[in-house]
Design a protein around this motif. Structure first.
Motif, PDB file in Angstrom:
ATOM      1  N   THR A 341       0.819  -1.209   0.000  1.00  0.00           N
ATOM      2  CA  THR A 341       0.000   0.000   0.000  1.00  0.00           C
ATOM      3  C   THR A 341       0.853   1.259   0.000  1.00  0.00           C
ATOM      4  O   THR A 341       0.532   2.251  -0.672  1.00  0.00           O
ATOM      5  CB  THR A 341      -0.936   0.006   1.232  1.00  0.00           C
ATOM      6  OG1 THR A 341      -1.747  -1.170   1.204  1.00  0.00           O
ATOM      7  CG2 THR A 341      -1.829   1.242   1.232  1.00  0.00           C
ATOM      8  N   ASP A 342       1.965   1.237   0.731  1.00  0.00           N
ATOM      9  CA  ASP A 342       2.803   2.442   0.802  1.00  0.00           C
ATOM     10  C   ASP A 342       3.585   2.691  -0.487  1.00  0.00           C
ATOM     11  O   ASP A 342       4.240   3.726  -0.624  1.00  0.00           O
ATOM     12  CB  ASP A 342       3.746   2.384   1.998  1.00  0.00           C
ATOM     13  CG  ASP A 342       4.704   1.197   1.948  1.00  0.00           C
ATOM     14  OD1 ASP A 342       4.650   0.410   0.974  1.00  0.00           O
ATOM     15  OD2 ASP A 342       5.518   1.035   2.885  1.00  0.00           O
ATOM     16  N   GLU A 346      -2.139   7.854  -3.433  1.00  0.00           N
ATOM     17  CA  GLU A 346      -3.495   7.895  -2.887  1.00  0.00           C
ATOM     18  C   GLU A 346      -4.529   7.717  -3.996  1.00  0.00           C
ATOM     19  O   GLU A 346      -4.303   8.110  -5.143  1.00  0.00           O
ATOM     20  CB  GLU A 346      -3.730   9.226  -2.165  1.00  0.00           C
ATOM     21  CG  GLU A 346      -2.914   9.392  -0.888  1.00  0.00           C
ATOM     22  CD  GLU A 346      -3.266  10.666  -0.158  1.00  0.00           C
ATOM     23  OE1 GLU A 346      -4.243  11.341  -0.559  1.00  0.00           O
ATOM     24  OE2 GLU A 346      -2.559  10.999   0.821  1.00  0.00           O
ATOM     25  N   ASN A 347      -5.656   7.116  -3.628  1.00  0.00           N
ATOM     26  CA  ASN A 347      -6.773   6.912  -4.564  1.00  0.00           C
ATOM     27  C   ASN A 347      -6.357   6.079  -5.780  1.00  0.00           C
ATOM     28  O   ASN A 347      -6.774   6.343  -6.912  1.00  0.00           O
ATOM     29  CB  ASN A 347      -7.359   8.250  -5.024  1.00  0.00           C
ATOM     30  CG  ASN A 347      -7.854   9.081  -3.851  1.00  0.00           C
ATOM     31  OD1 ASN A 347      -8.490   8.560  -2.944  1.00  0.00           O
ATOM     32  ND2 ASN A 347      -7.530  10.373  -3.868  1.00  0.00           N
TER      33      ASN A 347
END
Length: 364
Positions: A341-342, A346-347
């Motif tokens: 995820t990192d 974003e989005n």
């Protein structure tokens, strides 16, 4: 602009030689030593992600040629070899720009293609016939030019000319690089073929404005191509992975067996913009392939690399070009889904198993 660009090249080449131990001067040309380049362990920083819309008519595989225009992405599946698919810049599917087949408006084959302001130029070689087919924005044929050079990859040059590569395909091409005029006539040739070697249908060119950059397998040098000259740019020292001269004298099966045992390196991608150069060097040892993705900062002379394999950093296994000063990869869905995820902006879009690949735009 041409003179200014060449002057910039001379200035930063001088700076490179002065600044960095991995770049030295050999025969007047900057030389990059692969085994001395600093390795970066962190992944690329992904700026944006463009998922390619999926439907039953446009499922594409993992051996792809991807090219860009101002408004579209064009993708040719080198395994299916059935059509050039068109997507807009948001990844929406616009249909098959041109198809291969026997029907009206179809082409007999596609070896390479160039998006143009008018539509698209296609290089098609079948048997002993080679031609360049010019299409409009709707994929309709405008003109067909028969050419006298059996090229497998090509790029535009100023003055309505082209440069084409026929690779090491002796006896079909006596020279590996040729300039073709608007009538389809070969007017310049370089890089003579001296031995019959298993040829490769590689994509050799990258264009930046009117500048055309060139690389090829078996050759540790890269070039800038002009209509009347071939200008060496960089040379690599592959060290223990260099291809020995005796390979070119051997039977090709015995030659490749020797190379695979000792390990060998080839330049598989090469692109430049005004600030940076990107090289992908494929290193194969005993059937295992690693990709050394080398980035050269022209202003500082700093050289670094990431090593990508079939099991490590796999989302970045297939670079396809530069766009808006970002490096672009096409990532298969399974490789995209295992990104942490990192690592994602974003989005980020939601992708499902079985979807088409995504385009990753990264800082480099």
């Amino acid at each position: 602009m041409e003179a200014r660009f060449l002057l910039q090249c001379i200035l930063w080449i001088s700076l490179l030689v002065a600044c960095n131990k991995t770049i030295e001067q050999k025969d007047g040309l900057p030389q990059i030593e692969l085994e001395k380049i600093k390795e970066i362990s962190t992944p690329y920083s992904i700026e944006t992600i463009t998922p390619l819309e999926t439907d039953t008519a446009n499922l594409i595989g993992d051996h792809l040629t991807v090219k860009f225009s101002e408004n579209s992405f064009f993708i040719y599946d080198e395994s299916a070899r059935d059509a050039v698919h068109q997507f807009d810049l948001d990844g929406k599917y616009l249909g098959k720009f041109v198809e291969i087949g026997e029907g009206p408006g179809m082409l007999r084959g596609i070896n390479d293609f160039i998006p143009t302001p008018e539509g698209m130029d296609i290089l098609s070689v079948k048997g002993d016939q080679a031609e360049i087919i010019r299409l409009d924005k709707e994929g309709q044929q405008l003109e067909t030019i028969s050419i006298d050079y059996m090229g497998t990859s090509f790029a535009p040059l100023p003055g309505d000319q082209y440069v084409a590569s026929g690779s090491y395909n002796l006896p079909f091409v006596k020279n590996r690089l040729a300039v073709i005029n608007e009538k389809g006539e070969t007017i310049n040739e370089w890089l003579p073929n001296t031995h019959e070697i298993l040829p490769f249908g590689e994509k050799n060119f990258y264009t930046l404005g009117e500048h055309v950059f060139f690389h090829e397998i078996y050759n540790p040098n890269t070039y800038m191509v002009q209509a009347d000259s071939l200008l060496p740019r960089y040379q690599f020292d592959f060290g223990k992975y260099s291809i020995p001269e005796r390979f070119f004298e051997m039977d090709w099966m015995a030659g490749f067996e020797m190379l695979n045992q000792q390990g060998f390196a080839t330049i598989s991608q090469y692109w430049e913009n005004e600030d940076k150069a990107f090289f992908e060097v494929a290193v194969q040892v005993n059937g295992e392939l690693n990709k050394h993705q080398v980035i050269l900062e022209k202003a500082s002379g700093e050289v670094s690399k990431r090593i990508i394999s079939a099991t490590e950093l796999t989302a970045f296994y297939s670079p396809v070009g530069l766009m808006d000063d970002l490096l672009v990869f096409i990532a298969q869905t399974p490789d995209y889904l295992i990104l942490e995820t990192d690592q994602l902006p974003e989005n980020s879009p939601k992708i499902q198993e079985g979807d088409n690949p995504v385009l990753l735009f990264v800082e480099f």
